[in-house]
Design a protein around this motif. Structure first.
Motif, PDB file in Angstrom:
ATOM      1  N   ARG A 121      52.389 -31.145  -8.281  1.00 51.47           N
ATOM      2  CA  ARG A 121      52.943 -30.690  -7.092  1.00 51.47           C
ATOM      3  C   ARG A 121      52.872 -29.077  -7.031  1.00 51.47           C
ATOM      4  O   ARG A 121      52.900 -28.480  -6.183  1.00 51.47           O
ATOM      5  CB  ARG A 121      54.222 -30.929  -6.733  1.00 51.47           C
ATOM      6  N   LEU A 122      53.070 -28.677  -8.245  1.00 48.36           N
ATOM      7  CA  LEU A 122      52.997 -27.041  -8.461  1.00 48.36           C
ATOM      8  C   LEU A 122      51.471 -26.498  -8.858  1.00 48.36           C
ATOM      9  O   LEU A 122      51.342 -25.397  -9.338  1.00 48.36           O
ATOM     10  CB  LEU A 122      53.766 -26.463  -9.804  1.00 48.36           C
ATOM     11  N   GLY A 123      50.468 -27.329  -8.660  1.00 50.76           N
ATOM     12  CA  GLY A 123      49.192 -26.843  -8.572  1.00 50.76           C
ATOM     13  C   GLY A 123      48.794 -26.844 -10.213  1.00 50.76           C
ATOM     14  O   GLY A 123      47.804 -26.008 -10.482  1.00 50.76           O
ATOM     15  N   GLN A 124      49.307 -27.409 -11.097  1.00 53.41           N
ATOM     16  CA  GLN A 124      48.921 -27.200 -12.603  1.00 53.41           C
ATOM     17  C   GLN A 124      48.402 -28.524 -13.138  1.00 53.41           C
ATOM     18  O   GLN A 124      48.438 -29.303 -12.591  1.00 53.41           O
ATOM     19  CB  GLN A 124      50.157 -26.930 -13.530  1.00 53.41           C
ATOM     20  N   SER A 125      47.566 -28.246 -14.343  1.00 53.35           N
ATOM     21  CA  SER A 125      46.901 -29.644 -14.923  1.00 53.35           C
ATOM     22  C   SER A 125      48.128 -30.649 -15.370  1.00 53.35           C
ATOM     23  O   SER A 125      48.839 -30.213 -16.048  1.00 53.35           O
ATOM     24  CB  SER A 125      46.280 -29.153 -16.054  1.00 53.35           C
ATOM     25  N   SER A 126      47.946 -31.598 -14.723  1.00 52.65           N
ATOM     26  CA  SER A 126      48.835 -32.871 -15.064  1.00 52.65           C
ATOM     27  C   SER A 126      48.619 -33.339 -16.330  1.00 52.65           C
ATOM     28  O   SER A 126      49.411 -33.802 -16.992  1.00 52.65           O
ATOM     29  CB  SER A 126      48.664 -33.992 -13.937  1.00 52.65           C
ATOM     30  N   VAL A 127      47.050 -33.418 -16.968  1.00 49.76           N
ATOM     31  CA  VAL A 127      46.901 -33.757 -17.980  1.00 49.76           C
ATOM     32  C   VAL A 127      47.682 -32.938 -19.234  1.00 49.76           C
ATOM     33  O   VAL A 127      48.057 -33.355 -20.207  1.00 49.76           O
ATOM     34  CB  VAL A 127      45.225 -33.746 -18.225  1.00 49.76           C
ATOM     35  N   VAL A 128      47.276 -31.568 -19.123  1.00 49.25           N
ATOM     36  CA  VAL A 128      48.122 -30.761 -19.942  1.00 49.25           C
ATOM     37  C   VAL A 128      49.738 -30.863 -20.023  1.00 49.25           C
ATOM     38  O   VAL A 128      50.483 -31.230 -21.000  1.00 49.25           O
ATOM     39  CB  VAL A 128      47.885 -29.294 -19.662  1.00 49.25           C
ATOM     40  N   ALA A 129      49.980 -31.188 -18.887  1.00 45.97           N
ATOM     41  CA  ALA A 129      51.558 -31.535 -18.613  1.00 45.97           C
ATOM     42  C   ALA A 129      52.039 -32.847 -19.267  1.00 45.97           C
ATOM     43  O   ALA A 129      53.111 -32.917 -19.934  1.00 45.97           O
ATOM     44  CB  ALA A 129      52.214 -31.651 -17.343  1.00 45.97           C
ATOM     45  N   VAL A 130      51.212 -33.881 -19.285  1.00 44.41           N
ATOM     46  CA  VAL A 130      51.371 -35.177 -19.974  1.00 44.41           C
ATOM     47  C   VAL A 130      51.403 -34.810 -21.469  1.00 44.41           C
ATOM     48  O   VAL A 130      52.327 -35.234 -22.405  1.00 44.41           O
ATOM     49  CB  VAL A 130      50.483 -36.241 -19.857  1.00 44.41           C
ATOM     50  N   VAL A 131      50.392 -34.053 -22.136  1.00 40.29           N
ATOM     51  CA  VAL A 131      50.505 -33.665 -23.526  1.00 40.29           C
ATOM     52  C   VAL A 131      51.575 -32.873 -23.859  1.00 40.29           C
ATOM     53  O   VAL A 131      52.342 -33.192 -24.913  1.00 40.29           O
ATOM     54  CB  VAL A 131      49.124 -33.060 -23.783  1.00 40.29           C
ATOM     55  N   LEU A 132      52.023 -31.799 -23.104  1.00 41.44           N
ATOM     56  CA  LEU A 132      53.019 -30.900 -23.354  1.00 41.44           C
ATOM     57  C   LEU A 132      54.400 -31.841 -23.404  1.00 41.44           C
ATOM     58  O   LEU A 132      55.483 -31.732 -24.279  1.00 41.44           O
ATOM     59  CB  LEU A 132      53.223 -29.982 -22.475  1.00 41.44           C
ATOM     60  N   GLY A 133      54.434 -32.714 -22.535  1.00 39.88           N
ATOM     61  CA  GLY A 133      55.716 -33.658 -22.485  1.00 39.88           C
ATOM     62  C   GLY A 133      55.692 -34.518 -23.728  1.00 39.88           C
ATOM     63  O   GLY A 133      56.764 -34.866 -24.212  1.00 39.88           O
TER      64      GLY A 133
END
Length: 567
Positions: A121-133
């Motif tokens: 929703r913020l226009g960022q990579s969801s894949v990167v977000a999953v890994v960071l999470g």
């Protein structure tokens, strides 16, 4: 979206298998990672054993008739359902083992899915977000197998609120925000500052976004009012009328309903006007009156743990890790707990300033609130780390344009695990204990004895309750003021007074470590006091040691009081 969900589930499964293999011996014996996990398991067992759904009292903790816990039945539902379903196939123990492994991993997968959705929703990579999470220390420690307490559920609910706040303004998104808020309040009060931040974000978007803001506000207000009303019926516990605001009690329910009148008023007013000036006036008036009424009617909610006895606060609460300010931690532990959150806050400021979008500013508001909580109590660190993930994903995307060195540095700075590893290197190694004195060891010695009341250190309580049939005087729960104070008074009194206290409370057994109580300081070595005399091996005549000589975990039983004959 489907790819992100599959990645999240796959990562959760992979890490869950690794964690389970690492901890298989403890998990197989239901030796859970935290005292609260053990108490949650015991609460579930009591329910399955016939205790009423609404009866959340721990009847074997504290002085008779037991302690009304400040917890909620909501967090029990998934592990209980798994046990009920699997018990016919695996037996009660096997089903419990599977439940304590699977329950937190389901929430782990859900958390990663929601984090990915926020990043999208913020226009960022969801894949990167999953890994960071998946690398977000210390948050991920709350999702490890065995962590069945309420913290992981709270995290998923708050992230659902964030997701609803940064998205498009629709009736459905508002309803999701309202229900996430209600359910989080039902579970506990720890996330109240972030729930307030969500309410403020929805109110500000209602003021400026005209139709979209109105739709979100209408859904939010409706879900709050209906959800709170339903929760007051469905989750009304035996401790509903306890005069405290530390859980979902009558006091908290009343305060929340009064606060919910503010969004309800805004929702009604929004149908009449789209004027920013008029909506600003309504926001200020309705918000001020509703919040003022909530505080006036429930002042206890400003100090949820304000009734803790000063002695207990000094000897126990002051040493509870999650209640410490971030600055009070040693530098290594502070870096591990707050490193990702603080880097993420810097990234969030940069992201909001460069994008100038409402969603980015709202995310920054959540981040700033979580970091502020963390500075006061490190219990806020997990959510401070996870709300930082979208901004950190944006930082990594920007670093990618600057070359591999910048990209590697960004990944290291954004990874909670990297901060934890550096923190470990900066933390001096703890000296190896020569005494294997643990609650588990105490429970093993006490389990075969006839049921009775045990006076033991606070952290022994949950293990003794979960693994023996005994009652326990003290436990790591702020409501157990009477039992905890009685335990400390017993160990900090000279032998004659300690005997009188033990017999007055009906104590049958006394247990402690050979090394005594670290929190008592010099009192644990003072031979004039019961704790010091027992540590020194001086057993008063009213106690009989039943643990082997030299054992690190010392267990005693009370002798029969002397009978005085009359002539």
């Amino acid at each position: 979206m489907r790819r992100d969900s599959l990645l999240a589930i796959g990562l959760a499964l992979l890490m869950g298998i690794a964690w389970t293999v690492r901890d298989h011996a403890a998990l197989g014996a239901l030796r859970l990672p935290d005292t609260d996990d053990l108490m949650r398991l015991q609460q579930i067992r009591d329910w399955l054993g016939g205790q009423a759904f609404a009866d959340l009292a721990q009847h074997r903790l504290g002085p008779a008739p037991g302690l009304e816990m400040h917890w909620s039945r909501l967090a029990d539902l998934v592990p209980t359902a798994l046990i009920v379903i699997l018990a016919p196939l695996l037996g009660a123990h096997g089903a419990s083992v599977v439940a304590v492994i699977v329950s937190p991993l389901l929430l782990f997968a859900a958390m990663l899915i929601v984090v990915a959705a926020i990043a999208r929703r913020l226009g960022q990579s969801s894949v990167v977000a999953v890994v960071l999470g998946a690398l977000a220390f210390p948050a991920i420690t709350l999702f490890a197998p065995g962590r069945i307490d309420h913290h992981a559920l709270q995290i998923v609910l708050v992230l659902s609120l964030v997701h609803a706040c940064v998205g498009r303004g629709t009736l459905g998104q508002g309803a999701i925000a309202g229900m996430a808020t209600v359910l989080s309040l039902v579970v506990g009060m720890e996330t109240a500052p972030l729930l307030a931040a969500g309410g403020a974000a929805i109110a500000l978007r209602w003021r400026l976004d005209a139709a979209a803001g109105q739709a979100r506000m209408a859904g939010y207000a409706t879900a709050l009012l209906l959800g709170l009303s339903a929760a007051a019926v469905l989750f009304r516990s035996s401790g509903w009328n306890v005069a405290a605001c530390d859980g979902f009690t009558a006091i908290l329910s009343r305060a929340a309903m009064l606060a919910a009148l503010a969004p309800a008023t805004m929702a009604v007013a929004g149908f009449a006007t789209r004027s920013v000036a008029a909506r600003t006036a309504v926001l200020i008036a309705a918000g001020g009156l509703a919040l003022g009424g909530a505080v006036a009617s429930a002042p206890a909610c400003l100090h949820p743990y304000g009734q803790v006895d000063p002695l207990i606060a000094r000897l126990w609460l002051a040493h509870v890790n999650e209640a410490q300010p971030l600055a009070a931690l040693p530098i290594g532990k502070g870096l591990a707990a707050g490193g990702m959150a603080l880097v993420g806050l810097c990234a969030g400021i940069w992201f909001a300033w460069t994008t100038r979008t409402a969603a980015a500013w709202i995310l920054l508001g959540f981040q700033a609130t979580a970091v502020a909580v963390t500075l006061v109590q490190v219990r806020g660190a997990p959510l401070a780390a996870l709300t930082a993930v979208p901004a950190l994903a944006a930082m990594i995307a920007a670093a990618r344009l600057r070359g591999p060195l910048a990209l590697a540095a960004a990944w290291l700075a954004a990874s909670g695990i990297a901060h934890a590893s550096l923190g470990d290197m900066l933390t001096p190694a703890a000296p190896a204990s020569v005494h294997a004195c643990t609650p588990v060891a105490a429970a093993a010695r006490l389990a075969a004895l006839p049921p009775g009341l045990i006076a033991a250190p606070i952290d022994f309580g949950p293990t003794l309750l979960a693994t023996t049939r005994h009652r326990v005087l003290a436990g790591p729960y702020h409501r157990d003021t009477q039992g905890n104070r009685a335990m400390y008074d017993l160990f900090l009194s000279p032998s004659p007074q300690a005997e009188a206290l033990a017999r007055r409370w009906g104590v049958d057994y006394v247990a402690l470590c050979k090394d005594g109580f670290a929190e008592l300081g010099a009192g644990s070595k003072d031979r004039q006091l019961l704790a010091g005399s027992l540590v020194a091996g001086q057993v008063p005549p009213w106690l009989r040691q039943i643990s082997p000589p030299g054992a690190s975990t010392r267990v005693y039983t009370l002798t029969q009081p002397a009978r005085h004959s009359t002539q």
